[in-house]
Enzyme design. Structure first.
Site, mmCIF file in Angstrom:
data_model
loop_
_atom_site.group_PDB
_atom_site.id
_atom_site.type_symbol
_atom_site.label_atom_id
_atom_site.label_comp_id
_atom_site.label_asym_id
_atom_site.label_seq_id
_atom_site.Cartn_x
_atom_site.Cartn_y
_atom_site.Cartn_z
ATOM 1 N N SER A 1 0.824 -1.218 0.000
ATOM 2 C CA SER A 1 0.000 0.000 0.000
ATOM 3 C C SER A 1 0.852 1.261 0.000
ATOM 4 O O SER A 1 1.698 1.442 0.876
ATOM 5 C CB SER A 1 -0.836 0.078 1.283
ATOM 6 O OG SER A 1 -1.843 -0.861 1.283
ATOM 7 N N HIS B 1 -3.314 0.945 -4.200
ATOM 8 C CA HIS B 1 -2.766 -0.161 -4.993
ATOM 9 C C HIS B 1 -3.211 0.045 -6.435
ATOM 10 O O HIS B 1 -4.406 0.104 -6.706
ATOM 11 C CB HIS B 1 -3.343 -1.500 -4.519
ATOM 12 C CG HIS B 1 -2.850 -1.929 -3.186
ATOM 13 N ND1 HIS B 1 -1.827 -2.817 -3.024
ATOM 14 C CD2 HIS B 1 -3.238 -1.580 -1.951
ATOM 15 C CE1 HIS B 1 -1.614 -3.004 -1.736
ATOM 16 N NE2 HIS B 1 -2.452 -2.271 -1.062
ATOM 17 N N HIS C 1 -5.525 -9.138 -1.574
ATOM 18 C CA HIS C 1 -5.559 -9.461 -0.147
ATOM 19 C C HIS C 1 -6.681 -10.459 0.140
ATOM 20 O O HIS C 1 -7.730 -10.434 -0.506
ATOM 21 C CB HIS C 1 -5.824 -8.197 0.674
ATOM 22 C CG HIS C 1 -4.808 -7.120 0.489
ATOM 23 N ND1 HIS C 1 -4.882 -6.199 -0.530
ATOM 24 C CD2 HIS C 1 -3.687 -6.823 1.184
ATOM 25 C CE1 HIS C 1 -3.847 -5.379 -0.453
ATOM 26 N NE2 HIS C 1 -3.106 -5.731 0.571
ATOM 27 N N TYR D 1 -8.555 -10.270 2.665
ATOM 28 C CA TYR D 1 -9.719 -9.548 3.207
ATOM 29 C C TYR D 1 -10.626 -8.984 2.120
ATOM 30 O O TYR D 1 -11.762 -8.592 2.394
ATOM 31 C CB TYR D 1 -9.290 -8.439 4.179
ATOM 32 C CG TYR D 1 -8.469 -7.318 3.585
ATOM 33 C CD1 TYR D 1 -9.018 -6.387 2.717
ATOM 34 C CD2 TYR D 1 -7.124 -7.196 3.902
ATOM 35 C CE1 TYR D 1 -8.260 -5.369 2.173
ATOM 36 C CE2 TYR D 1 -6.354 -6.181 3.371
ATOM 37 C CZ TYR D 1 -6.930 -5.261 2.506
ATOM 38 O OH TYR D 1 -6.166 -4.274 1.962
ATOM 39 N N GLU D 2 -10.141 -8.949 0.885
ATOM 40 C CA GLU D 2 -11.009 -8.511 -0.220
ATOM 41 C C GLU D 2 -11.934 -9.644 -0.657
ATOM 42 O O GLU D 2 -12.779 -9.437 -1.531
ATOM 43 C CB GLU D 2 -10.156 -8.076 -1.411
ATOM 44 C CG GLU D 2 -9.286 -6.864 -1.139
ATOM 45 C CD GLU D 2 -8.313 -6.618 -2.279
ATOM 46 O OE1 GLU D 2 -8.694 -5.922 -3.233
ATOM 47 O OE2 GLU D 2 -7.183 -7.137 -2.231
ATOM 48 N N ALA E 1 2.711 -2.064 4.269
ATOM 49 C CA ALA E 1 2.456 -1.073 5.308
ATOM 50 C C ALA E 1 2.026 -1.860 6.543
ATOM 51 O O ALA E 1 1.297 -2.841 6.414
ATOM 52 C CB ALA E 1 1.343 -0.142 4.864
ATOM 53 N N MET F 1 -1.760 -7.092 7.088
ATOM 54 C CA MET F 1 -2.790 -7.979 6.513
ATOM 55 C C MET F 1 -2.340 -8.589 5.183
ATOM 56 O O MET F 1 -3.176 -8.877 4.324
ATOM 57 C CB MET F 1 -4.081 -7.178 6.292
ATOM 58 C CG MET F 1 -4.553 -6.382 7.490
ATOM 59 S SD MET F 1 -5.912 -5.293 7.049
ATOM 60 C CE MET F 1 -6.034 -4.272 8.525
ATOM 61 N N SER F 2 -1.044 -8.765 5.007
ATOM 62 C CA SER F 2 -0.581 -9.242 3.692
ATOM 63 C C SER F 2 0.727 -10.012 3.816
ATOM 64 O O SER F 2 1.104 -10.432 4.902
ATOM 65 C CB SER F 2 -0.392 -8.040 2.756
ATOM 66 O OG SER F 2 0.706 -7.262 3.184
ATOM 67 N N ASN G 1 1.773 3.529 11.458
ATOM 68 C CA ASN G 1 1.003 3.984 12.631
ATOM 69 C C ASN G 1 1.413 3.124 13.816
ATOM 70 O O ASN G 1 1.944 2.029 13.633
ATOM 71 C CB ASN G 1 -0.506 3.805 12.359
ATOM 72 C CG ASN G 1 -0.845 2.377 11.974
ATOM 73 O OD1 ASN G 1 -0.686 1.965 10.821
ATOM 74 N ND2 ASN G 1 -1.280 1.592 12.940
ATOM 75 N N HIS H 1 -7.171 4.427 7.183
ATOM 76 C CA HIS H 1 -6.427 4.052 5.974
ATOM 77 C C HIS H 1 -5.761 5.287 5.363
ATOM 78 O O HIS H 1 -4.656 5.204 4.823
ATOM 79 C CB HIS H 1 -7.375 3.383 4.971
ATOM 80 C CG HIS H 1 -6.680 2.824 3.758
ATOM 81 N ND1 HIS H 1 -5.660 1.893 3.837
ATOM 82 C CD2 HIS H 1 -6.841 3.071 2.439
ATOM 83 C CE1 HIS H 1 -5.240 1.589 2.618
ATOM 84 N NE2 HIS H 1 -5.943 2.298 1.746
HETATM 85 N N1 HPA Z 1 -2.816 -3.116 11.548
HETATM 86 C C1 HPA Z 1 -2.936 -3.944 10.493
HETATM 87 N N2 HPA Z 1 -2.548 -3.603 9.258
HETATM 88 C C2 HPA Z 1 -2.008 -2.388 9.084
HETATM 89 C C3 HPA Z 1 -1.862 -1.486 10.145
HETATM 90 C C4 HPA Z 1 -2.286 -1.872 11.455
HETATM 91 O O1 HPA Z 1 -2.182 -1.131 12.443
HETATM 92 N N3 HPA Z 1 -1.283 -0.366 9.623
HETATM 93 C C5 HPA Z 1 -1.086 -0.601 8.303
HETATM 94 N N4 HPA Z 1 -1.533 -1.823 7.968
#
Ligand code: HPA
Length: 286
Positions: free
Chosen positions: A31, A62, A84, A86-87, A114, A211-212, A235, A247
């Site tokens: 991302s 993306h 992903h 989750y999609e 990310a 998540m990847s 973050n 996001h």
């Molecule tokens: N958690 C999960 N996936 C992420 C995060 C997070 O805090 N930041 C960027 N991708």
């Protein structure tokens, strides 16, 4: 009936036809990290949607294309964007780009993402070398029928190549890019974690969460590829600061870290090519 192996073969045929098959290194960009592709010399680009079996990409940040070109004098093939879990994509789809990158010649895979920072010494905007991972998605892309060129039970004692980890560290040091290293935990998402989940992950030994990436690394290891990876910490993970996670924040922080990321990957690929060149020379002398 068409098998997943057929899907990989069909996609690889098209990619080989459009982008060739002399790519030493494959790079998967997470991302907001797609701008690295702009650094490629003599780029040739192929949108995912033009490749058989590749569905449209839906996450903002993306773009979804493969780009072949030269980075620091090395032939690379870059996947800008990924699928992903989750999609709602199947695991076969999630790892299709990785399998195709291997099928068109790449034997080293560089992954990026990310991620939220769990380790308290890692700050938003930092880069983290992925030393190891935890697959907490509850799924494996290697379950089900075994693909002909993949190991059924791949060894995962060194999923990220120790020599490449050392090379990444040296590259960052030489380029003056601050970097840490740690364990990446992959969850299904798409919700960010709860504070209780982040406390759990911290106790389990995770330094970052996302998540990847893990599905692609599993497939790459089953194919015998060497893997290296970097997380861009966007973050602090949930509950570790007072602010909620969005996001938009993830993308904004990635944009800040992207410049160091691009410098690091460019210098790393250059160093890798130099090393492989001298290894080949040494072998030729023996
Ligand atoms: N958690 C999960 N996936 C992420 C995060 C997070 O805090 N930041 C960027 N991708």
């Amino acid at each position: 009936m068409s098998t997943h192996a057929d899907t990989v073969a069909r996609a690889a045929e098209l990619v080989r036809h459009k982008l060739g098959d002399e790519h030493a290194v494959a790079i998967i960009l997470g991302s907001g990290l797609g701008a690295l592709a702009e650094r490629l010399e003599d780029p040739v680009s192929l949108p995912f949607r033009a490749i058989p079996g590749f569905p449209p990409v839906s996450v903002s940040g993306h773009t979804g294309r493969l780009i072949a070109g030269t980075l620091g004098a090395t032939r690379v093939i870059v996947a800008a964007g990924r699928y992903h879990l989750y999609e709602g994509h199947s695991l076969d789809t999630v790892v299709l780009p990785a399998r195709v990158l291997h099928a068109v010649g790449a034997r080293t895979l560089f992954v990026s993402n990310a991620a939220g920072g769990i380790n308290r010494t890692i700050r938003p905007g930092d880069l983290m070398i992925i030393e190891d991972h935890m697959n907490l998605t509850g799924r494996s892309p290697l379950s089900g029928p075994q693909l002909p060129n993949e190991t059924r039970f791949p060894d995962m004692s060194a999923p990220y190549d120790p020599a490449l980890i050392a090379m990444l560290r040296d590259t960052a040091l030489d380029a003056g890019i601050p970097i840490s290293s740690g364990v990446y935990a992959a969850l299904l998402g798409p919700s960010y974690e709860t504070p209780a989940e982040v406390r759990m992950l911290e106790r389990l030994g995770a330094d970052a969460v996302g998540m990847s990436t893990v599905p692609e690394v599993l497939v790459a290891r089953a194919l015998g590829m060497r893997v290296a990876g970097v997380s861009c910490i966007t973050n602090t993970a949930a509950g570790m600061s007072n602010s909620p996670i969005s996001h938009a924040e993830v993308l904004a922080t990635t944009a800040r870290a992207a410049v160091s990321f691009e410098r690091l990957v460019t210098a790393f690929v250059q160093r890798l090519a130099g090393r492989e060149h001298s290894d080949a020379e040494r072998e030729a002398e023996l």
